[in-house]
Each structure stands twice: as C-alpha cells, then as structure tokens.
Design an enzyme around this catalytic site. Structure first.
Site, PDB file in Angstrom:
ATOM      1  N   HIS A 135       0.809  -1.226   0.000  1.00 51.87           N
ATOM      2  CA  HIS A 135       0.000   0.000   0.000  1.00 51.87           C
ATOM      3  C   HIS A 135       0.837   1.269   0.000  1.00 51.87           C
ATOM      4  O   HIS A 135       0.334   2.348  -0.271  1.00 51.87           O
ATOM      5  CB  HIS A 135      -0.945  -0.001   1.212  1.00 51.87           C
ATOM      6  CG  HIS A 135      -2.039  -1.016   1.085  1.00 51.87           C
ATOM      7  ND1 HIS A 135      -3.304  -0.688   0.667  1.00 51.87           N
ATOM      8  CD2 HIS A 135      -2.042  -2.358   1.265  1.00 51.87           C
ATOM      9  CE1 HIS A 135      -4.039  -1.780   0.624  1.00 51.87           C
ATOM     10  NE2 HIS A 135      -3.296  -2.811   0.980  1.00 51.87           N
ATOM     11  N   ASP A 171       3.644   9.347  -0.825  1.00 50.49           N
ATOM     12  CA  ASP A 171       2.441   8.627  -0.429  1.00 50.49           C
ATOM     13  C   ASP A 171       2.224   7.501  -1.422  1.00 50.49           C
ATOM     14  O   ASP A 171       2.388   7.705  -2.631  1.00 50.49           O
ATOM     15  CB  ASP A 171       1.241   9.588  -0.472  1.00 50.49           C
ATOM     16  CG  ASP A 171       0.238   9.311   0.634  1.00 50.49           C
ATOM     17  OD1 ASP A 171       0.118   8.140   1.044  1.00 50.49           O
ATOM     18  OD2 ASP A 171      -0.419  10.261   1.081  1.00 50.49           O
TER      19      ASP A 171
END
Ligand code: GDG
Length: 461
Positions: free
Chosen positions: A156, A364
């Site tokens: 992720h 991110d």
C-alpha cells in the site's frame, strides 16, 4: 473456484458501518464472492501473544480470524521494524529510520508466527492475498511450511528507488523473501519499476517484460494495480443527511468565504508543515485572500507514541499559532487545525463544502483523500484538487493541479489558480477525474489482482 484468504495487520470491519474505508469495502466484496477468511492481528497485546487462542467472528461466508501478539512482538515487529524502519525507508526518509537488528529479528519472527497460525486454516484450492509492509517476508515462511497455493501481495505504500532501499540492512534478503509471492502488486508504475530494478540490479533477476521477473528458477509478476475507492458510494455519502448537516454548518460559518481542506493522519510523510507554510505564502503573496480564504486541516493522530510523530504535532501547533497570530481578524481565523476524526459521511460533507482539496504529501503510496475529495464534489459546481506529484494518485489524476510540495511558492500559486478557476475549467477537470474514479474503483482494483492470480493458478506455477 477456491476461497480467498486475506492477511493484513488489522482486520475488518466486515459490515459497512459507515466507518469502513474503501479498502475494507473492496476486500469484503472480494471475500464474499468466493467465501473466505480474513486473518490478522487483534490489536491486543497479551502474554500468550501469537500462541494464544484465535478469535473468530463470522458473517455469512466470511470469517474474521484474529490473534494477539506479545509486548515484545509489538515493540520489535510493529512499533519497531514496521513503523520505525520500513515506514520511513519506504517513504524515502532514511534520516528518520532506526536500524536495530532486534527489530528485524522480531519482524521475521512475527511473520513466521502468523504463517504458522494461518497454515492449518488453508485448503488446497485457496488463494492467499497478503497486504502491506508488515508482511513482506510471510510468503517465504509459508513456502517453508509447504504451502503451494498461489499467494499474492499488495504493497500500500511506496517502493523506493533501489539507491534508497539499499541503505536498509539486509534489503537484498528481504526482497529475495518477497519473491516467494507469485504476484506482487504496487500502487504505481514507478513503484513496480523500482522493485523490478532492485531485483535486476541487486539480485541478478531477468526482466521478462509485462511485469514478469525471473530470478533463478523462480518467476513472479510485479505490476502496478493502483488502488481505487468506492467512488459511487462516497459520492452518495456526500449527499446524505449527515453530510448535508455539516455542509450547512460550514456554509453558515464561512458566510460566502472559501475553504481549503486538508485531511490526513498526522504523519511526516503527509507534508503538513510544508502545507501550512504554503498557505502562509498564499496570504503573503496574494493578500486579497486575507479574510476570505481559510485552511481547515483535519488530522487524526496516529502512532502518537513515536518521537517523530510528537515532534510533528508540536511543529504544527506552533505553525498554526504563528499564522493565526499574524493574520487573524475579528471574524476570520486563517487555519483551523483539528486533531480529531469525523465519521465518513460528515467528512464527505466537509469535502463537498470546500472549494479546494489540498493533498500535498512528500511521499504517499496512493492517497485516498485525493480520490475521496473528487468523489464528494457537486457535478455542477465542483472544487479543485491541488495534488502533490509525490502522491501515487498523481499518476492517475493529471487533471488536478499537480505541485511540488517542497515549494511554498509553487503550492501558493496553484492555490491561487484553484481559488480563481472559472466554473467551466473546474467542471472539465473534475469530470475527467470522476469518470476515471468510477471506472477504476475499489472493486475493479481487487478484481484485477484476483484475475491475474487466477491466471497464475490456471497456468500452474
Ligand atoms: C495507506 C497509504 C494508501 C482520515 N481522516 C479521517 C478519516 N480518514 C481516512 C480518509 C482515507 C484514509 O483515512 C486515509 O487514507 P490515505 O490513502 O490518505 O492514507 P494512509 O492512511 O496513509 O493509507 C496510502 C492507502 O494506504 C490505501 O492503499 O493510499 O498511500 O499510506 O480514507 O478518509 N476517516 C474518517 N474520519 C477522519 O477524520 N472517518
């Protein structure tokens, strides 16, 4: 078709309580299609730890199975290697990484223990799907236990350039262990290509094209599968009574002024101090916004026990005080910084009432807030997304105002453009992004990964 067995650090919720994120929704959807198990840590520390009883809960064909860990496991595996070593390194922050060999030992131990507890639950036809940086090495433990089922993995968070990852002690051994997975999914093409480059340059692997890598006799797939959100449901959230209540409270408070919204867990990867400074620069360089545009930052605390997180919280409190002290007026506060969380429907309303969504992480994996902000907008009068080039979401959301979060000038200029953007341009940019969000939603995301694993299963490994 066999069952799906999902492994992730935290498990659930199985029912959509309105709190579940897109990830939980997508996984429950995938799990209910075939039936299966969702296995992970209970969130509790106990004396027995991973040797204790499995805690199970069933909803229709899906079983949730959780296990505790000991304080020692928690310290070395979770607070240690996962959060103090891997999280900073994978976010390109070698300066914040703690390299303690006890952390790595604890990490490998917990991966092995989780594999040991999972092993007896597996049936020959199952597909196993493991999530995130907590379990990079788990498939290699399962293989030692003679598990031959197809095992997929999804990361992720970012996978850094090999030049960065090489600084992690034993990086080669960790990545080699990852090759026990059959399919390794990443958020972006860049992450997938960083992984393949590491495998080529450090492990002597051969790139077979189309994301396939060969290392010795082992063949794996390493591709990008950008995670989506439940776009339609989130868009409906933004029209729910809860959302509408929040919208009217905010509209009353704003009295025709505009609001910029930021929503992030307090984390150094999210670029929050840089964001507050960019907002200050907006008020400096474009003084017409004083008294007229405010920044609201929703920032639920996370991992509050780690030093790096305490420092950033203090810095944000100081910056808020500084900017507000400098610019506040009788009836206008420039920054509203809230270290709390909101229910998802309320959050959707807050996004919808905000003219600009400001998402400026320094790194991110994807950033779901960017996607949620877009999904929550009014089609006839949408707001503008200002998005960091270092968020994985930037690969798919080029119609946003893409910025370098390190440059206060650049972010301030983009904010000014966003605030003054004509309606037609706002609509065009929004529509393109919204259509893509609906086409590539969370269910499509898990569906693609499952389809590729099924293909591996059919063709034999
Ligand atoms: C990791 C990766 C990747 C936030 N405040 C509240 C609230 N949230 C929700 C948001 C969003 C989620 O938390 C945050 O997701 P992000 O993607 O922005 O970031 P991470 O937590 O760091 O997630 C990331 C993600 O995994 C998925 O693969 O995109 O890159 O770092 O859904 O809405 N939710 C509620 N109240 C809040 O106040 N209810």
């Amino acid at each position: 078709m066999g069952r799906l067995v999902v492994v992730s650090n935290r498990v659930g919720p199985l029912k959509d309580t309105g709190r579940a994120g897109g990830l939980a929704v997508a996984l429950v959807d995938a799990l209910t299609k075939t039936g299966g198990i969702w296995f992970g840590w209970s969130g509790e520390v106990s004396e027995e730890g991973t040797f204790g009883q499995l805690q199970t809960q069933k909803s229709k064909s899906v079983q949730m199975v959780q296990v505790d860990m000991t304080q020692a496991d928690y310290d070395a595996f979770y607070a240690g290697y996962a959060n103090r070593t891997l999280w900073p390194v994978l976010h390109y922050r070698l300066d914040l990484a703690d390299f303690d060999r006890r952390f790595e030992q604890g990490y490998r131990h917990v991966n092995d223990r989780f594999a040991t507890r999972l092993r007896p639950m597996l049936k020959p036809d199952d597909i196993v799907w493991v999530h995130d940086y907590h379990f990079l090495t788990m498939a290699s433990n399962l293989r030692v236990m003679e598990v031959t089922n197809p095992i997929a993995f999804f990361l992720h968070i970012p996978f850094p350039a090999p030049e960065i990852l090489a600084a992690l002690p034993n990086a080669g051994s960790i990545v080699r262990a990852m090759l026990a997975y059959d399919l390794i999914g990443f958020q972006t093409r860049r992450d997938a290509s960083n992984f393949r480059r590491f495998v080529r340059e450090e492990l002597g692997g051969v790139d077979l094209g189309d994301g396939r890598m060969k290392v010795g006799s082992r063949e794996v797939i390493a591709r990008a599968y950008p995670i989506g959100i439940d776009a339609e449901a989130f868009s409906k959230f933004a029209m729910s009574p809860d959302a509408r209540r929040n919208i009217s409270r905010l509209e009353k408070l704003l009295g025709g002024r505009q609001q910029i919204i930021g929503v992030d867990r307090i984390d150094y990867s999210k670029g929050l101090p840089e964001r507050f400074k960019a907002f200050e620069r907006l008020l400096e360089d474009y003084p017409e916004n004083r008294g007229r545009v405010s920044l609201m930052q929703v920032a639920p605390p996370s991992r509050a026990e780690l030093d790096a997180y305490i420092d950033i919280r203090r810095e944000l409190d100081e910056l808020t005080g500084h900017v507000n002290g400098k610019f506040a007026e009788l009836d206008w506060t420039p920054i509203r910084f809230m270290t709390r969380s909101f229910p998802r429907r309320a959050l959707a309303g807050i996004y919808r009432a905000s003219r600009v969504g400001l998402v400026t992480p320094l790194r991110d994996g994807m950033n779901l807030v960017a996607k949620e902000y877009v999904a929550a907008q009014r089609a006839e009068d949408p707001g503008v997304l200002v998005l960091s080039r270092f968020a994985g979401a930037a690969e798919e959301m080029q119609e946003a105002m893409i910025v370098n979060p390190h440059s206060a000038e650049e972010v301030a200029a983009a904010l000014q453009t966003a605030i003054t953007m004509p309606l037609e341009e706002r609509r065009d940019r929004w529509q393109a992004m919204f259509d893509r969000l609906c086409a590539n939603d969370a269910v499509a995301w898990s569906g693609k990964i499952m389809a590729d694993v099924q293909a591996i299963k059919r063709n034999g490994r």
